[in-house]
Write a protein that holds these residues in place. Structure first.
Motif, PDB file in Angstrom:
ATOM      1  N   MET A  91       0.854  -1.198   0.000  1.00  0.00           N
ATOM      2  CA  MET A  91       0.000   0.000   0.000  1.00  0.00           C
ATOM      3  C   MET A  91       0.889   1.247   0.000  1.00  0.00           C
ATOM      4  O   MET A  91       1.680   1.479   0.896  1.00  0.00           O
ATOM      5  CB  MET A  91      -0.868   0.012   1.246  1.00  0.00           C
ATOM      6  N   ARG A  92       0.757   2.086  -1.029  1.00  0.00           N
ATOM      7  CA  ARG A  92       1.644   3.232  -1.155  1.00  0.00           C
ATOM      8  C   ARG A  92       1.317   4.278  -0.092  1.00  0.00           C
ATOM      9  O   ARG A  92       0.170   4.479   0.281  1.00  0.00           O
ATOM     10  CB  ARG A  92       1.519   3.855  -2.551  1.00  0.00           C
ATOM     11  N   ARG A  93       2.357   4.981   0.347  1.00  0.00           N
ATOM     12  CA  ARG A  93       2.173   5.992   1.378  1.00  0.00           C
ATOM     13  C   ARG A  93       1.209   7.077   0.916  1.00  0.00           C
ATOM     14  O   ARG A  93       0.453   7.614   1.712  1.00  0.00           O
ATOM     15  CB  ARG A  93       3.520   6.614   1.750  1.00  0.00           C
ATOM     16  N   THR A  94       1.272   7.424  -0.389  1.00  0.00           N
ATOM     17  CA  THR A  94       0.397   8.480  -0.866  1.00  0.00           C
ATOM     18  C   THR A  94      -1.074   8.093  -0.779  1.00  0.00           C
ATOM     19  O   THR A  94      -1.952   8.962  -0.776  1.00  0.00           O
ATOM     20  CB  THR A  94       0.729   8.824  -2.327  1.00  0.00           C
ATOM     21  N   PHE A  95      -1.361   6.794  -0.713  1.00  0.00           N
ATOM     22  CA  PHE A  95      -2.756   6.358  -0.616  1.00  0.00           C
ATOM     23  C   PHE A  95      -3.268   6.418   0.820  1.00  0.00           C
ATOM     24  O   PHE A  95      -4.465   6.571   1.038  1.00  0.00           O
ATOM     25  CB  PHE A  95      -2.887   4.936  -1.157  1.00  0.00           C
ATOM     26  N   GLN A  96      -2.393   6.308   1.790  1.00  0.00           N
ATOM     27  CA  GLN A  96      -2.818   6.263   3.181  1.00  0.00           C
ATOM     28  C   GLN A  96      -3.576   7.517   3.610  1.00  0.00           C
ATOM     29  O   GLN A  96      -4.657   7.408   4.209  1.00  0.00           O
ATOM     30  CB  GLN A  96      -1.613   6.024   4.080  1.00  0.00           C
ATOM     31  N   PRO A  97      -3.082   8.730   3.331  1.00  0.00           N
ATOM     32  CA  PRO A  97      -3.871   9.909   3.722  1.00  0.00           C
ATOM     33  C   PRO A  97      -5.188  10.015   2.966  1.00  0.00           C
ATOM     34  O   PRO A  97      -6.188  10.498   3.519  1.00  0.00           O
ATOM     35  CB  PRO A  97      -2.942  11.087   3.399  1.00  0.00           C
ATOM     36  N   LEU A  98      -5.210   9.572   1.709  1.00  0.00           N
ATOM     37  CA  LEU A  98      -6.461   9.593   0.958  1.00  0.00           C
ATOM     38  C   LEU A  98      -7.479   8.647   1.591  1.00  0.00           C
ATOM     39  O   LEU A  98      -8.678   8.948   1.630  1.00  0.00           O
ATOM     40  CB  LEU A  98      -6.212   9.207  -0.493  1.00  0.00           C
ATOM     41  N   LEU A  99      -7.014   7.509   2.098  1.00  0.00           N
ATOM     42  CA  LEU A  99      -7.909   6.575   2.759  1.00  0.00           C
ATOM     43  C   LEU A  99      -8.472   7.183   4.042  1.00  0.00           C
ATOM     44  O   LEU A  99      -9.662   7.048   4.352  1.00  0.00           O
ATOM     45  CB  LEU A  99      -7.168   5.277   3.069  1.00  0.00           C
ATOM     46  N   LEU A 100      -7.631   7.884   4.805  1.00  0.00           N
ATOM     47  CA  LEU A 100      -8.117   8.570   6.006  1.00  0.00           C
ATOM     48  C   LEU A 100      -9.165   9.623   5.649  1.00  0.00           C
ATOM     49  O   LEU A 100     -10.177   9.768   6.342  1.00  0.00           O
ATOM     50  CB  LEU A 100      -6.947   9.229   6.739  1.00  0.00           C
ATOM     51  N   LEU A 101      -8.926  10.349   4.555  1.00  0.00           N
ATOM     52  CA  LEU A 101      -9.897  11.352   4.123  1.00  0.00           C
ATOM     53  C   LEU A 101     -11.226  10.713   3.731  1.00  0.00           C
ATOM     54  O   LEU A 101     -12.295  11.221   4.054  1.00  0.00           O
ATOM     55  CB  LEU A 101      -9.337  12.151   2.943  1.00  0.00           C
ATOM     56  N   LEU A 102     -11.153   9.568   3.028  1.00  0.00           N
ATOM     57  CA  LEU A 102     -12.365   8.873   2.623  1.00  0.00           C
ATOM     58  C   LEU A 102     -13.170   8.415   3.839  1.00  0.00           C
ATOM     59  O   LEU A 102     -14.391   8.595   3.911  1.00  0.00           O
ATOM     60  CB  LEU A 102     -12.016   7.671   1.745  1.00  0.00           C
TER      61      LEU A 102
END
Length: 252
Positions: free
Chosen positions: A1-12
């Protein structure tokens, strides 16, 4: 799981929580009204963490892009071992529930849950309010059950009552009028049910308002009294905004 996806997942996830708690009453399907502010606070915190993480990771949408190329004082990357820029793959499992909260919310618990929950035991009433002298008597399922089993004066005998709840199919064509109650959230839900006689079952999980009289079985005013109704009329109604609040229906 790419780091750039982690904040987007938190936002979702944060946006989904805010959607069901701040911008609608959908969250009341899952938690008591007193806990709704905590849902709102959780959604705000998750969104804030997502924004902070996005800026830290240099997402172009939320921050200025970082310069390409290695820094002069940066240590060379090791060609051995694991790439720590990737998080655990299991974190991807959070994506479906995040999208579910954001795009569509699961419905309130219904007949499937009611048939598997423990029946709620109605506590003893210290006193009962006098019934209206005429017309149908609007009662919550809680009060109907309490009056049938606890009221020695048997004031419900022969009286027409008005109840509402959702339809739970039973065995051999029978059906129950049901409400689900909980102490904290949907995970601890318990069911209240009254068996309906003399009317064909409406579709499962539909909300209905029923008038009828107590079905004579056992002894009214004792624990042997049947939790049942001889149905006179049935009317389909919309699901209440707070489905777990067992209130007497209005006379309309």
């Amino acid at each position: 799981m790419r780091r750039t996806f982690q904040p987007l997942l938190l936002l979702l996830i944060g946006a989904g929580v805010l959607r069901v708690s701040l911008f609608s009453d959908i969250g009341l399907r899952y938690v008591k009204e007193e806990l709704q502010p905590f849902l709102v606070a959780s959604g705000i915190v998750l969104c804030a963490l997502g924004v902070i993480g996005a800026r830290y990771d240099g997402l172009p949408v939320l921050s200025r892009p970082r310069h390409a190329g290695p820094r002069a004082d940066a240590a060379p990357e090791s060609t051995h071992g694991h790439d720590h820029s990737h998080g655990p793959r299991v974190a991807w499992l959070l994506l479906p529930p995040a999208l579910a909260l954001l795009l569509f919310a699961p419905p309130a618990l219904g007949s499937y849950s009611a048939t598997r929950d423990n029946p709620k035991i109605v506590e003893d009433y210290e006193h009962f309010e006098p019934l209206p002298s005429h017309g149908p008597v609007p009662l919550s399922l809680t009060e109907f059950i309490a009056r049938v089993q606890q009221q020695e004066q048997q004031n419900l005998k022969g009286r027409t009552v008005l109840l509402q709840g959702f339809v739970t199919p039973g065995e051999n064509g029978t059906w129950d009028l049901t409400r689900l109650l909980f102490s904290c959230c949907a995970a601890d839900a318990q069911s209240l049910s009254v068996t309906m006689h003399g009317a064909k079952a409406p579709p499962a999980d539909s909300w209905v308002r029923v008038t009828g009289t107590w079905h004579p079985s056992g002894t009214l005013g004792t624990t042997s009294a049947a939790l049942a109704l001889d149905v006179t009329t049935i009317r389909t109604i919309p699901e209440p905004p707070v489905p777990y609040l067992d209130q007497a229906p209005s006379l309309d």
